[in-house]
Design a protein around this motif. Structure first.
Motif, PDB file in Angstrom:
ATOM      1  N   PRO A   1       5.486   1.126   5.219  1.00 50.16           N
ATOM      2  CA  PRO A   1       6.734   1.902   5.089  1.00 50.16           C
ATOM      3  C   PRO A   1       6.594   2.966   4.006  1.00 50.16           C
ATOM      4  O   PRO A   1       6.138   2.704   2.905  1.00 50.16           O
ATOM      5  N   GLY A   2       6.928   4.196   4.375  1.00 53.24           N
ATOM      6  CA  GLY A   2       6.845   5.287   3.416  1.00 53.24           C
ATOM      7  C   GLY A   2       5.480   5.939   3.330  1.00 53.24           C
ATOM      8  O   GLY A   2       5.326   6.985   2.698  1.00 53.24           O
ATOM      9  N   GLY A   3       4.473   5.320   3.961  1.00 54.39           N
ATOM     10  CA  GLY A   3       3.145   5.925   4.005  1.00 54.39           C
ATOM     11  C   GLY A   3       2.352   5.739   2.720  1.00 54.39           C
ATOM     12  O   GLY A   3       2.836   5.156   1.744  1.00 54.39           O
ATOM     13  N   ILE A   4       1.150   6.267   2.709  1.00 55.55           N
ATOM     14  CA  ILE A   4       0.260   6.149   1.556  1.00 55.55           C
ATOM     15  C   ILE A   4       0.284   7.450   0.758  1.00 55.55           C
ATOM     16  O   ILE A   4       0.682   8.502   1.258  1.00 55.55           O
ATOM     17  N   LYS A   5      -0.174   7.383  -0.484  1.00 49.77           N
ATOM     18  CA  LYS A   5      -0.130   8.547  -1.358  1.00 49.77           C
ATOM     19  C   LYS A   5      -1.258   9.522  -1.070  1.00 49.77           C
ATOM     20  O   LYS A   5      -1.055  10.731  -0.964  1.00 49.77           O
ATOM     21  N   GLU A   6      -2.484   8.989  -0.940  1.00 48.21           N
ATOM     22  CA  GLU A   6      -3.651   9.863  -0.845  1.00 48.21           C
ATOM     23  C   GLU A   6      -4.787   9.141  -0.129  1.00 48.21           C
ATOM     24  O   GLU A   6      -5.012   7.953  -0.367  1.00 48.21           O
ATOM     25  N   VAL A   7      -5.484   9.857   0.739  1.00 47.60           N
ATOM     26  CA  VAL A   7      -6.703   9.350   1.375  1.00 47.60           C
ATOM     27  C   VAL A   7      -7.888  10.060   0.748  1.00 47.60           C
ATOM     28  O   VAL A   7      -7.927  11.293   0.689  1.00 47.60           O
ATOM     29  N   ILE A   8      -8.833   9.289   0.269  1.00 50.25           N
ATOM     30  CA  ILE A   8     -10.008   9.831  -0.410  1.00 50.25           C
ATOM     31  C   ILE A   8     -11.243   9.491   0.417  1.00 50.25           C
ATOM     32  O   ILE A   8     -11.471   8.328   0.745  1.00 50.25           O
ATOM     33  N   VAL A   9     -12.031  10.499   0.770  1.00 50.57           N
ATOM     34  CA  VAL A   9     -13.274  10.264   1.503  1.00 50.57           C
ATOM     35  C   VAL A   9     -14.367   9.916   0.507  1.00 50.57           C
ATOM     36  O   VAL A   9     -14.581  10.621  -0.473  1.00 50.57           O
ATOM     37  N   MET A  10     -15.069   8.813   0.783  1.00 51.26           N
ATOM     38  CA  MET A  10     -16.068   8.295  -0.145  1.00 51.26           C
ATOM     39  C   MET A  10     -17.205   7.675   0.665  1.00 51.26           C
ATOM     40  O   MET A  10     -16.948   7.058   1.704  1.00 51.26           O
ATOM     41  N   PRO A  11     -18.465   7.849   0.263  1.00 50.57           N
ATOM     42  CA  PRO A  11     -19.564   7.172   0.969  1.00 50.57           C
ATOM     43  C   PRO A  11     -19.279   5.682   1.087  1.00 50.57           C
ATOM     44  O   PRO A  11     -18.816   5.056   0.120  1.00 50.57           O
TER      45      PRO A  11
ATOM     46  N   LEU B   1       0.811  -1.220   0.000  1.00 49.09           N
ATOM     47  CA  LEU B   1       0.000   0.000   0.000  1.00 49.09           C
ATOM     48  C   LEU B   1       0.847   1.273   0.000  1.00 49.09           C
ATOM     49  O   LEU B   1       0.307   2.376  -0.101  1.00 49.09           O
ATOM     50  N   ALA B   2       2.157   1.125   0.133  1.00 47.55           N
ATOM     51  CA  ALA B   2       3.030   2.313   0.128  1.00 47.55           C
ATOM     52  C   ALA B   2       2.840   3.088  -1.172  1.00 47.55           C
ATOM     53  O   ALA B   2       2.905   2.530  -2.268  1.00 47.55           O
ATOM     54  N   GLY B   3       2.547   4.388  -1.023  1.00 45.36           N
ATOM     55  CA  GLY B   3       2.376   5.247  -2.184  1.00 45.36           C
ATOM     56  C   GLY B   3       1.078   5.057  -2.932  1.00 45.36           C
ATOM     57  O   GLY B   3       0.936   5.551  -4.054  1.00 45.36           O
ATOM     58  N   LYS B   4       0.111   4.364  -2.337  1.00 42.96           N
ATOM     59  CA  LYS B   4      -1.149   4.076  -3.019  1.00 42.96           C
ATOM     60  C   LYS B   4      -2.278   4.986  -2.529  1.00 42.96           C
ATOM     61  O   LYS B   4      -2.138   5.730  -1.551  1.00 42.96           O
TER      62      LYS B   4
END
Length: 278
Positions: free
Chosen positions: A121-131, A94-97
């Motif tokens: 490791p390295g964190g995620i790219k983007e968090v998207i709020v979705m119903p 999930l890194a960069g996803k």
């Protein structure tokens, strides 16, 4: 008395008796059915009815104006949000996803962020709020890389051909030994007799357990075309001893989650004494 809670089976099961005038001495209820993301925002803005079901994750923003009612909500074990992917994967994948979540002011989101900080490791790219009802289809069609799901999705994600990458509940319980704080009942300070409200809500929970069939039509009417067996599983999972009374473990779970989240900058600092102040 005005109240807002979700149309999910656990809420309609818990509040059926109170909403239908079956609790002696309780006032008539004016019910608004609203997704928890909506009630979270209402509470944060001082809007909406005087009694609401919100996420425990939203409490730090509203504790000065709303009291936590020690029953009627949702805590539990084995009922955590799930991280789902289209294909089998590991946390490192999930890194960069891009990850979809149902709300940024939800326990699911806090658990996910705390888990991700330890696991990706390295964190995620983007968090998207979705119903939440759109998350599994979005994972299935590749619109997003993974999704954080809640509610009945625990029982239905296999229907979309999805894979469970991680269970936030298993992670939290292994890490802390505590139940997961999910949904809280709050009441506006100065607008309601909170101790009396606690008695009414607890009586409604006890009535639901004593007369489980009484609420069945009401539950299914609001269950968004949910299969009756799934609705029963939903109730069994989310309505438990903590719904009747938070108790020491319930309060410690809430305190632990929110203080950890505050240290990570995910929620504002708050006065812990307000958790207990009716």
């Amino acid at each position: 008395m005005n109240i807002a809670f979700s149309p999910c089976p656990n809420d309609t099961f818990v509040f059926h008796a109170l909403a239908h005038g079956l609790i002696e001495g309780a006032p008539e209820l004016e019910v608004t059915y609203a997704d928890i993301d909506i009630t979270n925002n209402w509470a944060a803005n001082g809007e909406g009815p005087e009694v609401m079901k919100i996420s425990y994750a939203a409490l730090p923003w509203v504790l000065n104006d709303y009291a936590l009612i020690p029953c009627g909500g949702a805590l539990g074990r084995g009922c955590g949000p799930l991280v789902l992917t289209k294909d089998a994967a590991t946390a490192a994948d999930l890194a960069g996803k891009r990850i979809a979540v149902p709300s940024e002011r939800s326990t699911a989101y806090l658990l996910f962020r705390l888990w991700a900080a330890q696991s990706i490791p390295g964190g995620i790219k983007e968090v998207i709020v979705m119903p939440f009802e759109k998350i599994m289809p979005a994972v299935q069609n590749g619109e997003i890389d993974a999704g954080l799901v809640i509610h009945e999705a625990r029982f239905t994600y296999q229907n979309y051909g999805l894979h469970k990458l991680a269970d936030m509940g298993d992670w939290w319980e292994t890490d802390t030994g505590l139940p997961i704080p999910l949904g809280a009942i709050i009441a506006k300070r100065g607008a309601v007799d909170h101790k009396q409200l606690t008695e009414w809500v607890r009586s409604s929970v006890q009535y639901a357990w004593k007369h489980p069939e009484a609420s069945r039509d009401y539950v299914l009417e609001h269950a968004q075309e949910m299969d009756a067996n799934v609705a029963d599983s939903h109730i069994e999972l989310y309505v438990n001893e903590f719904t009747e009374n938070l108790g020491e473990d319930g309060y410690e779970a809430i305190r632990s989650l929110l203080t950890r989240a505050a240290r990570e900058g995910l929620v504002p600092e708050f006065d812990e004494k307000l958790l207990f102040a009716l």
